[in-house]
Design a protein around this motif. Structure first.
Motif, short mmCIF file in Angstrom:
data_model
loop_
_atom_site.label_atom_id
_atom_site.label_comp_id
_atom_site.label_asym_id
_atom_site.label_seq_id
_atom_site.Cartn_x
_atom_site.Cartn_y
_atom_site.Cartn_z
N SER A 55 1.03 -1.24 0.17
CA SER A 55 -0.02 0.09 0.03
C SER A 55 0.80 1.16 -0.03
CB SER A 55 -0.92 0.00 1.17
OG SER A 55 -1.61 -1.00 1.01
N LEU A 56 1.98 1.22 0.82
CA LEU A 56 2.97 2.41 0.98
C LEU A 56 3.37 2.51 -0.38
CD1 LEU A 56 4.56 4.55 2.33
CD2 LEU A 56 5.98 2.93 3.13
N LYS A 57 3.80 1.25 -1.37
CA LYS A 57 4.40 1.64 -2.73
C LYS A 57 3.29 2.06 -3.53
CE LYS A 57 6.23 -1.23 -6.30
NZ LYS A 57 5.05 -0.81 -7.28
N GLN A 58 1.99 1.78 -3.38
CA GLN A 58 1.03 2.35 -4.27
C GLN A 58 0.76 3.88 -3.82
OE1 GLN A 58 -2.57 -0.10 -3.71
NE2 GLN A 58 -1.89 -1.86 -4.51
N LEU A 59 0.93 3.98 -2.57
CA LEU A 59 0.71 5.58 -2.21
C LEU A 59 1.76 6.40 -2.86
CD1 LEU A 59 -0.83 7.70 -0.52
CD2 LEU A 59 0.75 6.84 1.29
N PRO A 83 -3.96 5.13 6.25
CA PRO A 83 -3.43 5.81 4.98
C PRO A 83 -2.72 5.12 4.05
CG PRO A 83 -1.99 6.30 7.13
CD PRO A 83 -3.22 5.46 7.43
N PHE A 84 -2.31 3.99 4.27
CA PHE A 84 -1.46 3.18 3.34
C PHE A 84 -2.25 2.14 2.72
CE2 PHE A 84 2.10 4.47 6.45
CZ PHE A 84 2.21 5.57 5.91
N TYR A 85 -3.49 2.33 2.82
CA TYR A 85 -4.52 1.38 2.14
C TYR A 85 -5.15 1.87 0.96
CZ TYR A 85 -8.16 -2.36 2.10
OH TYR A 85 -8.80 -3.48 1.58
#
Length: 355
Positions: free
Chosen positions: A131-135, A301-303
């Motif tokens: 998710s962090l990577k996507q964000l 926030p990372f989802y």
């Protein structure tokens, strides 16, 4: 001597482990109380229904020991786990086998639960990392687009200035640059809101009055997505609490925008009602892009949901509401998404106002 033997047998009943002794014909010749569950009505033992123990007994040499054998047995329709210590005994030319059995079912379940937790933690870590990577990819994409546009229009403007350019055309290029700069500024503000919510200026205010004053703001937030919002306040009672006026407005606006963007319905009802201690703000939307498995992570926030819905602003809204002593919860019933915000009134303020 007989009395001493009885006392010794009674002593075996006090231990937590089951003790069973069988003869060469596999008949049980002794068991303590804990071992009774392993003894069948025909005098045989349930232990010998386990293939591992059968092999162990058939290969056990006189005076040999086998320590720490793990077995599973089905007793009273339930699987139990045990640690088995086995000893072969030669007694007056009689071959006996003694079993000391420790029930490890509870430990086994705890171990399984621990392994499940570890697996879940690992999964959550990988999910958060993804998710962090996507964000990060999303932020990079959002930043790159306006930067490329700003650079492109700036270079074009420089070249046109050398060639000679009409003022109206120059103004058009400058407006493109300004628009993209504002997009960058908005993104920066979002990240700052996420990273810095400590500066909250709380002041006593009526939360019902706040909702009434912000009705036009909330309607405008919904209208961005061509949705109509209706504000219903059941009680006119003043629920006084300490609020940061601007931040609370921002938080509720973000939730309204999320609902307006992802609901299928054209109309949104913002329903407010009070209890003795709090004001409840309820929003709902009909959606097929939020799944049940998304609910625990909506305020992360990372989802990103399975339908690629980002919840960055929901996380900011939740943190602001929590800083006001409130709580926001979400639920999903037959594709109807519910958001419930509970904001507590302050008893001290209520008492002061009553004087």
């Amino acid at each position: 001597m007989l009395q001493k033997s009885v006392k010794l047998i009674n002593l075996f009943d006090l231990v937590n482990d089951a003790i069973i002794i069988i003869d060469k014909n596999h008949n049980v010749i002794f068991n303590n109380e804990k071992g009774q569950i392993f003894v069948k009505s025909d005098g045989k033992t349930l232990l010998l229904e386990n293939e591992t123990i059968i092999k162990l007994v058939n290969t056990l040499q006189p005076d040999a020991e086998v320590i720490g054998e793990h077995i599973s047995l089905k007793i009273k329709k339930r699987i139990h786990h045990y640690t088995l210590n086995t000893m072969a005994i030669n007694d007056d030319n009689s071959f006996l086998i003694a079993f000391v059995i420790t029930d490890t079912t509870r430990l086994h379940k705890m171990h399984q639960h621990q392994q499940q937790l570890i697996s879940q933690i690992r999964k959550n870590y990988l999910d958060r990392f993804e998710s962090l990577k996507q964000l990060a990819d999303s932020i990079a994409h959002e930043v790159r687009n306006p930067l490329v546009s700003i650079g492109g229009y700036a270079n074009l403007l420089i070249r046109k200035c050398d060639e000679g350019i009409d003022l109206n055309e120059a103004k058009k290029y400058l407006q493109y640059i300004v628009d993209n700069a504002e997009r960058l500024n908005y993104l920066t503000q979002q990240i700052e809101e996420m990273g810095d919510l400590k500066r909250v200026n709380l002041a006593a205010y009526s939360i019902t009055k706040f909702m009434q004053e912000q009705e036009s703001t909330f309607i405008a937030a919904a209208s961005q997505f061509n949705k109509k919002l209706q504000l219903n306040i059941e009680s006119e009672k003043n629920y006084t609490m300490y609020i940061d006026y601007d931040k609370l407005r921002f938080a509720i606006t973000q939730i309204i925008e999320f609902v307006a963007e992802h609901t299928k319905a054209e109309d949104i009802v913002l329903h407010c009602y009070g209890t003795s201690y709090e004001l409840i703000i309820h929003l709902q939307c009909i959606t097929d892009i939020i799944a049940e498995e998304d609910l625990p992570y909506l305020f992360d926030p990372f989802y990103t949901t399975r339908s690629n819905v980002e919840t960055f602003n929901l996380c900011i809204a939740q943190r602001i509401i929590m800083l006001h002593g409130g709580i926001i919860t979400s639920s999903l019933t037959h594709k109807t998404m519910h958001f419930k915000i509970s904001l507590p009134q302050d008893k001290r303020l209520t008492q002061d106002n009553g004087k």
